[in-house]
Structures are given as C-alpha cells and as structure tokens.
Scaffold this active site. Structure first.
Site, mmCIF file in Angstrom:
data_model
loop_
_atom_site.group_PDB
_atom_site.id
_atom_site.type_symbol
_atom_site.label_atom_id
_atom_site.label_comp_id
_atom_site.label_asym_id
_atom_site.label_seq_id
_atom_site.Cartn_x
_atom_site.Cartn_y
_atom_site.Cartn_z
ATOM 1 N N ASP A 19 0.836 -1.205 0.000
ATOM 2 C CA ASP A 19 0.000 0.000 0.000
ATOM 3 C C ASP A 19 0.872 1.257 0.000
ATOM 4 O OD1 ASP A 19 -2.727 1.163 0.429
ATOM 5 O OD2 ASP A 19 -1.708 1.959 2.201
ATOM 6 N N GLU A 57 0.331 -0.733 -5.250
ATOM 7 C CA GLU A 57 -0.779 0.203 -5.379
ATOM 8 C C GLU A 57 -0.171 1.567 -5.602
ATOM 9 O OE1 GLU A 57 -2.138 2.395 -2.461
ATOM 10 O OE2 GLU A 57 -4.195 2.629 -3.123
#
Lengths: 546, 233, 421
Positions: free
Chosen positions: A204, A246
């Site tokens: 992330d 991401e």
C-alpha cells in the site's frame, strides 16, 4: 509447463478481492471471520478464481478501515486467530487458491508499540523509526493527500514535544525508511507472513516511503532502492512469491515500479478503469484505446492488474477535468454518490443493473491485457448503500441467501458490522448466491463460464494485444496473440445493434470459433469481415487455421 | 340486221346488267365500310379527346408555347386538333379501303400510291409543326438571353434563330415527301455557308476588342477599374 | 406519398458504409463543396472547434460532400481536420464522412445527401455551411445548432451583417413576398448556411419532390418554405459579417431563386391560399446589420438594360402582365434616367403578376422568370437612387413599407392566382 511459467502464476491468475469482515460470520457476532471465509472456499473454487486478495485484517484501531496497523504479525480479534488464518490458508492452498495480503509499508497506526516507544522520549532507541522534526517547515513541497481532513503533513506530538511526519491521516505516522533498522523490521514482518505460506503482498502507498526536502517526496529514487532491496530478498528466499503495487499514477509513472523487472511483479492500472466506464457511456472506444496506447511496454516478467470496482471509490484522479465532469454527470448525478475525487458505487448500480452492460464490462475485464480482479459481490450483481458513510456503502455483508441476515451471520441484524442491502432491487432477497446458483442463466453462472473460458487459454493472461481499427467507433476490437494462439475480441459498446467491418487480412484463411459456444463462423477472406452485434454484445473468437 | 342490232343491244343490256350485278355489291360494300369507318373514327375521336382532357395535355402545350402558336394560326385547341386529326386519318383509311373494294384497276394503283405517300405527308407535317414550335421556343430564349446580356440587337439574333430553324424544318419536311431534294440541298448549303460567314465576320470584328484587351492585360498587366457587382442574394 | 430513401440509388454503397460506422449522432454539420480549396480549410477548423468546444459530450459527425472538385478541396479538408483537432480535448472520436458526387450533380443532390444522412443518423440538430463561404467562425456553427438542439426549433435561417446594397433580390422580392404569403418574417430564405432539425430532415427526405426542377434549382428555399408551411417552428440566428461574393450571374440567380420560389408557392398553395396572420419570428442575436463601404455601380447601364428589356420583350411582357402594368412599365422606360422611379406599388404588382403568370404557365416557365430580369434591374436602379445616401434605419423603414405594400396587394394576388386564366 516450464518453471518460469509456474513462477509467473500471477499472470494467469483471476483474483477475488474481499474483506474477511464482509464475507461470512462463523461465530454469530455480526462480523465476518477467517473460519467463515474458510467455509466459503468451495464457493470461490466453484466460481473459478485462483487467488484471494485479503484487505487488512491486522489488529488496528480501525480509524482507516484497517490501514492503520497496530500489530503487523497478528490477526484482529474480531476476525479470529492466527491459527484460524493458518487453517484458512491451508484450505485455500489445498484448493489451488493462492492468498495475497495487504502490507502497509509507509506508516503504522499511532497505537503501534513502535510509535508508542518512539514518542515516549527523544532518546528512545526507536525514536529514529519515525520521521521527527522540531519544525514543520521541512518537505514543504509534498502535497497533502487528504485535503478534506488534514491541514499539514506534520503533526505536533505533545508527549515528545516535536512534529512527526504523516502523508495520510495524522494518526498514521510515517515510518523512517532512511533507518536500516526499520527496513530490517519490515522485511522481518514480510518474512513472517511468507513463512506462514502467504503467496504475495499488495503493498500500500508505495510512492511515499522516503522524504527528501525540495522534492514532492513521491516516487523518489531512494524509494525504488528500497523496493528493489525487498524484491531481491524475496527472490532469494521465497521464489514464486509476488509483490503487487498500489500506485494511483499515470501508466508511465507506474511503470517505474516495475524497474527492470526487479521491483514489483504487478501494479494496478488505475487510469484504465474509469475509461472503461466512460467508453460504455459514450458508446465510443476512444478512451480505452487512447489510454492503452499511452501505456508503455513493461518488463517480460511483469503484469498489469486490472479491475472494474474495488473497496474504494471509482477514482477519477487519473482523468482530465472534462472527463471527470462527464463521469460525475453520467454516473453520480446525485452528489451523495461522490466522495473525494470519485464515485462510491458498485458495478451493478453503476450499470443501472443492466445485465448486458455488466456482462460487457466483465468481458472486457477478462480479455484486455492484465490480471483481472473481481470485487466480492460483483459476481452476483450486489448493490450498494450510498447513505452510509465513507466508502462503507460498497462494503456491506455478502449476500448468500434470502434468509436471516442474507445467510451472512446468525447475529441480530442490528449487531451486524454494517446494515445489509435490503431494497427490492438489490436486496438480499432478490440478489443472492443461493438463488443464482439454481439458475443456469444467472449472472453468477455466467461469470463462472466466463472465468472458465478465460482460464482455458493463456492468450488472455499473457498474450500481446493489437487493436483493430474498424470504421465503426462504437466497436472495440482487438486481437490477443500468444505463441500460435490468437483470439479476436469484439465488443459492442453501444446500446443499439451495430454492424462492423473488421480488417482481418492478416488472418486470412483462419476460421473464427466463438469461444463460449464453440460455434464456427465463416472463414476469414479478403473482404472486410462483417459482424453484426446486438446491444452491448461481445464476442471472443479463437482464430484457428485448419 | 335488226336481229343483229337487237342482239347487240341485248348483249349490251346483258353486259350492263352483269356489270351492275357485279358492281353494285362492291359499291354497297364500299358504302358500308365507309360508314363503319366513320363510326369507328368518331368513337376513337371521342375516346382520345377524353384521354387528352384527363392527361392535361392543354397545360403542357400551353407551357411549350404550342397553344399560343395554334391560337395565332386560328387553329382549334391542341386537344381538338389531335382528336380531329385522328378522326380524319382513321376515316380516310376506311374510305381508301372501301374504294379499293370497287375493284377498279387504275384507281387501285392510284390509291396504293396515295396510301404509300400518306405516312410521309403526315410525318412531314409533324416535322413542320415541331419545327415551328422549336423555332418559337429558341427564338424566345435567344431574345431573352440577348436582352438580359445587354446585346445591342437581340431581335436580330432571335429572328435569325427562328428563320434558321424554320428553314431547317421546312427542308426536312420537303425532303420527307421526296420533293426537290437537290434544290433543297443546294439552298441549304448556301444558307449555311452564309450564316457561317456572317458569324465569322461578326466574331472577328467583335472579338477584336476582346483580343486587344486580353493582350493588353497579359503584357501590360494593367489593372482596369471594374464596376462592383451587386449580389442579388 | 412516402418514399424510403434506402430504396433509391442516391447514396452510394461506400456512403452507406460510412453511415453505418458512424451510427446515431446528436449533431451533424454538413459542408457541401465545389472547388473551394481556399475557403474550406477555415470552415473545417471552425466546425471542428465548435463541436469540440461546445458540444463535447454530444455524438457528432461532419460531412463533406464534394461535387467533383478539381482543385484539391478534399485534400484541404483532410489537412485542415488534422490541424483542427489539435489542442482540443475530446471525449469522443471525431467522425468525418466524406463523399464525392459527380460535378454534374446539382447543389440539390448534395443537400439531399446531407439531409438523407441526417435522417438516417437521427441527428437531432444539423447545420449546413457552404464550402464557399468566407469568414466562417466557430460561433456560426454554435448559432445554427443551438436553437435546434437546445430550444427545439426546426429551422434556423441565418442573418448576416451585410453590405447595404447586397442581397437586393432577397430584400426586394423574396423576403417581403414570402413574409406577405407565409406570415413569417424570415429574411434569408435562400441561404448558404442554415440549421435544421431531424424532423425537418426526415420530412424533406421523404418527400417525392426532389426530381422536380423547382426543388433542384432552389432546394434551400424549398426547405425553408417546407418548414414555414408545415407548421414547424422556425427562427433566425445572427451569424456575422457575410463577405460579398466576388462573382454573380444575375440572370442565373434570378432564374433559380425566383423560379424556385414561384414553384414553392405553387406546391404549398393549400397552406397559404386561405391567408395567415403574420407572426414574429424568434431571432437570436441582432435582427440585421448593414455595412457601408463604398461600391461602384453603373446605374446608367442598369437603366439602359431596363429600357431595352421592356422594349424588346414587349410581346412577352404583354402575355405575362396586365395591360395597365405593362403600359406603366413602358411609360417609365420612356422617361429620362433622372426621372425614372419604379415605385413600390408598381414593383409589387408586377411581381405578383409574374407569379400568377408562372402559375398559369402562359409561356415556358424558364423564359417567364427571365423576363423579370430587366424589371428587376429597373427596380435596383430605383433602389440605389433612392437609398444613395440613406442610413440603415431609413433603409429598414423603407423595407417595412415595401413589406406593407406586398401585404396590401396580397388579396389581389390570391384572387388572381385562384381564378383559372
């Protein structure tokens, strides 16, 4: 199959994204858990997915939907225990399903023991694990991401009387990656999960790991060095495991995270997603072709990850202002449907519950280059609830049947972590797994067949793509090619029937065989190949030479 | 002697009677054919008139200028003219057929000749008529074009056009009937030559200025002042 | 009687193929061209800019029908299009249809093709801009499309800023005549630019009158009159300055414009014969604008042409006009140039009598209309003399007088028209 092919399993994967909380509650407390998830593995296997991507399940104060982690090596008690997770992992692996988990590298929760120690005093050994400063004047060029809630990327800590750096919420202090100890600690966290049998990580907020004054503090070379370092260690100790990035950026910027094939294995293609929705609304292939033509080549061992919907809003960051206005007007006229720079809705409501459009979008998802991600519930056409806060409207309990709590939990309905969708169109009485399993023609059954066809060949997962340029701009047509195999995909983006003439001279003599029904079509000749297509219809043809 | 005379009379009487007996049925037949012919022609005339009324031929002939021409020649209207012409052609045909029943050899030959000539005469008249119409139409067109283009003598132009066309039609008509073939050809050649010569001289004289102007413009590049034109639309 | 367009051979296979691939559209811009390589580039850029800037979300198509150009007009279209799309972000694929007709095919065939395309593509609003018009700006296209697309009008006639001595036939005959007859004050009926709705396109396409000479010579007029007489809604939109056309053939223009107009009167007889109260026409932008640069006109020659015309065409005029009218014209021809004035009343009477004579076909209709030319020249002479130093307001007031005169003599005209001659 050769070894590299096996190592590159992520290319052939069909990923199913879910949150443990939302799937199935085994102990009747109103919250889904790992035991429940394990019991539903047969369903996922039957659907045909080959990987599960789990959203954060770590212990957390849950102030950012679990992305504020308080302990990297444990399971939130609502979802079960680490043993429950291990049992689920084994069961999944037995069924040939791999498991990808979230790893939040950039920051922890302010409740994490590391931060508690770090803030406790200026001379604590962990002080340097976070980014502290006596002034909030450093790194002024870094933008603030959550403009609605945060005024600065610096927050004052009254305990140690200093500012700490945070790119997201102020309760999420950024880890200091200039500190080798932090890198080592995070690698140990990853190692912990890899040893447990996890198959990959979705990392992330990658672009923000390192800060340098005078820069935007995003996508810095030092950040890439760190990623490369993790990747090297991963390849050495755990070959066949996968890293997924991401990074909500333009394709050219995201490409940097593939490195020379020595950083991430996969990355999300964010700009493609809104353009698929836009193309269907405009009835024009232009947005899709444009963005894919602007997408650079990626290293051989890398792969794009593509999706229609996920747990976040339909993000409109990677579109122009004009396009964003259009998308808002067409898909979120009601302002409550909008959040941040996006639209918080699920696939079926976005498509007005039009089965043909839902099928078309799934057809494109499965035939465009990249590994497809299916968001839980979209395979049965679940609805959303835009009236519950944040993005929780697309995170309601999975609808298993038409009975008590949609078969999700035995708890009192009031006890559920979120209310069920109950309206007459999308409610669990109307839309649920049980009823759709009974019908050959349900969306669920159709999705199963689609995934089956997709998996029947590697041409979709690994093949090259060449766009055809038929004069009819409402039709998106491309040929995927892998080895000697060729598949022609033709999508009618329009709500009306269309005739299209395809220039297939290169494939002269081949016989198109429609892949879902195995129907033979007339042989390709010198003349343009004429196809007539119903509204939102799509075809996949295997081009065979016999 | 007396007997001989009586015999001769007898014979003459016999002959006469025989001839009459032979001739009378033919004659009656002829009368019947002519009568029937009249009835048929009359019916056809009425039918044609009806058809012409329905098909609005009057308006067409009005537009083509034919009616005006007819009026000027004090002829009946187009409908009348055509239907009457049909009547006469049909009846005449019947009369001729009827006469041929009389079986008179020389007469028959004459009639055959007449019948052979009839279509040609008809065609000749048609040519003449169409020629007159065309002459009228084109002369008017020439007049209008001349006037609107500001020619100094548009009437001369239109008159020439008219005469040439009429002459052409006349010569064609006469040739159709087979009269004065050579005369016509010579006359036509003379006329044609005269017109061409006239035109050549006219263009030569008229074009002098134009040619001068063109040369002037080409070599001197002199911009002459022009009047602006006003756009009507 | 309705006729299906697809049954006919008007549209080539290739054209149909292009229509198929474009599919349904919201807006259509048609650009007919014939040897317009100098002006067409600007029009293409203007049209594209208008569509890309102001109709970004709409499905649009540009159609160029070229009538056999030999000067590279089609190439100019292609080049301008590439330049035109640069710098504009568009959501959709910008679609072009290009086709070529034989040079012999008339303007009406080109317009018919554009209308058929608009009908088949279900275009809600369409605009036609002639490839020969100079100084077209993107605003023109907006002004032609918007009233149809956003306000549901069926026909948008243009208004231009024009030189005060331009458009004299329109000013002296077409406008006041049509206003008196149809009750709608549409100034530019026979325009090279106009906008129209899908309804009007399909109405016109399906009519079987295209083969008629009247439509072929004045298809735009026919369209405007169809809109006015078919209880469709019309309006006017101000576009901007219209450049003065460089070459004009007065006789041809009158033959086509007036002949076409008379023909249209005949074909819409049932609509106007019982009279229509005048109703104002919605106008977007200024009503009219006149410019005033100096022009050189040879009025003497005009009078001369009138005089010889009336004398030489005496026979023909006698068959067309009433004896009074004819006599009056002859009398005027005998006057000195300075004393000569062709009054409103006489002009209107003559024009009405010409229309009646056309209706009755007293002579060949083509010839009949040509016989009007000398009288028109006389009228223009008077017009120029009277308005030599008038300003726009005075000219406007006089135009209003002329319209009133057409109105006054209207019943006389209708009576004459209705009695069989």
């Amino acid at each position: 199959m050769t070894a590299p092919l096996q190592l590159e399993w992520y290319k052939d994967s069909v990923i199913y994204q879910l949150h443990v909380r939302t799937f199935f509650d085994s102990n009747g407390d109103g919250v889904g858990d790992f035991r429940g998830l394990q019991r539903k593995l047969d369903y996922l296997q039957e659907l045909g997915v080959t990987s599960i991507w789990l959203l954060p399940f770590y212990p957390s104060p849950l102030r950012d939907d679990g992305y504020d982690i308080a302990d990297y090596c444990a399971v939130h008690k609502s979802y079960g225990t680490l043993d429950d997770l291990k049992a689920f992992l084994d069961a999944a692996h037995q069924r040939g399903i791999r498991v990808i988990i979230e790893m939040v590298l950039n920051h922890t929760s302010d409740q994490h023991p590391w931060f508690q120690e770090s803030r406790s005093s200026r001379d604590n050994p962990r002080r340097n694990w976070y980014v502290w400063s006596d002034t909030d004047e450093l790194y002024r060029d870094a933008r603030i991401i959550f403009v609605d809630t945060e005024l600065s990327n610096w927050a004052w800590d009254p305990v140690s009387k200093a500012y700490y750096w945070h790119r997201f919420f102020s309760h999420q202090p950024d880890l200091n990656y200039d500190n080798p100890e932090v890198r080592e600690a995070m690698w140990n966290v990853m190692k912990f999960w890899l040893e447990l049998g996890i198959d990959g990580f979705r990392l992330d907020a990658v672009p923000y790991l390192v800060e340098r004054d005078g820069t935007s503090c995003e996508n810095l070379p030092e950040t890439h060095d760190i990623v490369r370092d993790f990747r090297r260690r991963l390849d050495e100790s755990f070959p066949g495991k996968m890293l997924l990035a991401e990074a909500n950026q333009w394709p050219a910027d995201v490409c940097a995270y593939f490195g020379q094939g020595d950083e991430f294995h996969m990355a999300f293609h964010f700009p493609l997603m809104p353009r698929m929705f836009m193309a269907v609304k405009l009835e024009d292939r232009k947005p899709i072709i444009e963005i894919l033509q602007r997408t650079p080549e990626i290293p051989k061992n890398c792969q794009w990850c593509i999706f229609l919907r996920n747990h976040d809003e339909l993000t409109l960051e990677m579109v122009t202002d004009i396009e964003r206005d259009y998308m808002y007007d067409e898909y979120a006229r009601d302002k409550t449907m909008r959040i941040n720079l996006g639209i918080r809705r699920r696939l079926a409501p976005l498509m007005d519950n039009d089965r043909r459009r839902i099928e078309l979008l799934n057809g494109m998802l499965m035939s465009l280059p990249g590994t497809p991600v299916i968001y839980y519930g979209d395979e049965i056409g679940m609805g959303d609830n835009v009236y519950i806060g944040d993005r929780n409207g697309v995170r309601t309990p999975m609808q298993w049947d038409g009975h008590w709590n949609a078969g999700f939990s035995d708890a009192d309905p009031e006890q559920l972590y979120a209310p069920l969708i109950s309206n007459p169109v999308y409610g669990y009485q109307a839309v649920n797994v049980d009823s759709q399993k009974r019908s050959e023609h349900s969306l669920l059954s159709w999705m199963k067949r689609l995934i089956q066809v997709r998996k029947s060949t590697q041409v979709f997962s690994r093949g090259s793509i060449e766009f055809l340029d038929p004069p009819n701009h409402r039709v998106l047509a491309y040929v995927r090619e892998f080895g000697s195999e060729r598949v022609l995909a033709v999508n009618n983006l329009s709500s009306t029937s269309q005739a299209v003439e395809l220039n297939l001279k290169r494939y002269r003599g081949a016989i198109p065989i429609e892949m879902s029904g195995k129907t033979i079509f007339p042989r390709i000749g010198d003349l343009p190949y004429l196809l007539t297509m119903g509204p939102y219809q799509f075809y996949w043809f295997r081009l065979r030479r016999i | 002697m007396k007997e001989m005379i009586i015999h001769a009379f007898q014979q003459a009487h016999d002959n006469l009677t025989r001839m009459l007996a032979e001739f009378l049925p033919h004659f009656l037949l002829m009368l019947v054919v002519i009568l029937v012919g009249w009835i048929v022609a009359y019916l056809l005339k009425i039918i044609l008139r009806g058809i012409l009324r329905v098909t609005n031929v009057e308006k067409m002939s009005e537009e083509a200028g034919a009616s005006r021409l007819l009026r000027r020649a004090e002829l009946p209207t187009m409908t009348d003219l055509l239907s009457r012409a049909l009547f006469w052609v049909v009846w005449l045909g019947f009369v001729i057929v009827g006469v041929s029943f009389l079986g008179i050899g020389s007469l028959q030959q004459q009639i055959a000749d007449l019948i052979a000539l009839l279509p040609q005469i008809f065609v000749a008249f048609l040519i003449l008529f169409v020629g007159l119409l065309a002459a009228n139409f084109f002369s008017r067109a020439a007049l209008l074009a001349g006037v609107n283009a500001g020619f100094s003598s548009p009437r001369l132009l239109s008159g020439t056009v008219r005469i040439v066309i009429i002459f052409l039609a006349l010569s064609m008509a006469l040739e159709q009937v087979g009269l004065g073939k050579e005369t016509m050809e010579i006359a036509f050649s003379i006329m044609f030559g005269a017109i061409m010569l006239g035109l050549a001289i006219a263009f030569g004289l008229g074009g002098r200025h134009l040619a001068a102007r063109l040369l002037e413009r080409h070599f001197l590049r002199e911009e002459r002042e022009r009047d602006d034109e006003l756009s009507p639309l | 009687m309705e006729r299906g367009v697809s049954d006919e051979t008007l549209l080539s296979d290739d054209f149909i193929r292009q229509l198929v691939s474009v599919g349904e559209v919201d807006l259509l811009v048609g650009i007919p061209s014939r040897n317009n390589c100098r002006t067409i580039g600007n029009i293409v850029r203007a049209a594209e800019e208008s569509l890309l800037r102001n109709f970004r979300r709409q499905r649009t198509v540009l159609i160029n029908i070229d009538a056999g150009s030999r000067d590279g007009t089609q190439e100019a279209v292609r080049q301008a299009s590439v330049v035109g799309t640069n710098g504009f972000e568009s959501l959709r694929t910008l679609r072009w249809i290009t086709a070529r007709t034989e040079s012999a095919a008339g303007d009406s065939a080109v317009l018919r093709t554009i209308l058929a395309a608009a009908d088949l593509l279900h275009a809600k609003a369409s605009a036609v801009v002639s490839g020969s018009t100079a100084a077209v700006s993107p605003g023109w296209i907006d002004s032609l499309l918007n009233p149809v697309f956003r306000e549901n009008y069926d026909f948008v006639a243009p208004l231009y800023a024009r030189h005060r001595f331009d458009g004299l036939l329109t000013r002296n005959l077409l406008y006041p005549f049509s206003r008196a007859i149809f009750g709608k004050s549409m100034r530019e009926m026979r325009a090279s630019e106009f906008g129209f709705s899908g309804r009007l396109a399909s109405e016109c396409t399906n009519r079987g009158e295209w083969e008629n000479e009247g439509v072929q010579s004045a298809a735009e007029t026919w369209m405007a009159i169809t809109a006015m007489s078919d209880s469709l809604t019309c309006c006017q939109a101000f576009l901007g300055p219209k450049a003065r056309s460089s070459s004009v053939a007065v006789v041809d223009v009158i033959r086509e414009a007036v002949g076409g107009f008379f023909w249209c009167l005949e074909s819409t007889e049932t609509y106007w014969i019982h009279g229509h109260d005048p109703e104002p026409l919605k106008t977007f932008g200024p009503d009219h604008q006149l410019t005033n640069e100096a022009v050189r006109v040879d009025r003497k020659k005009m009078f001369q042409l009138y005089r010889t015309g009336v004398a030489e065409l005496s026979d023909i005029l006698a068959s067309i006009l009433d004896s009074d009218t004819h006599a009056e014209l002859v009398r005027l021809a005998a006057l000195d140039e300075t004393a000569f004035r062709l009054s409103n009343a006489l002009w209107v009477r003559a024009v009405y009598e010409f229309a009646v004579a056309y209706h009755r076909s007293v002579i060949n209709r083509g010839h009949l209309v040509q016989a009007l030319v000398p009288i028109y020249r006389g009228r223009v002479h008077s017009f120029l003399t009277v308005h030599r130093s008038d300003d726009a307001d005075a000219m406007e007031a006089d135009l209003e007088d002329l319209c009133q005169e057409f109105g006054r003599q209207r019943s006389f005209f209708i009576e004459r028209w209705s009695t069989k001659g």
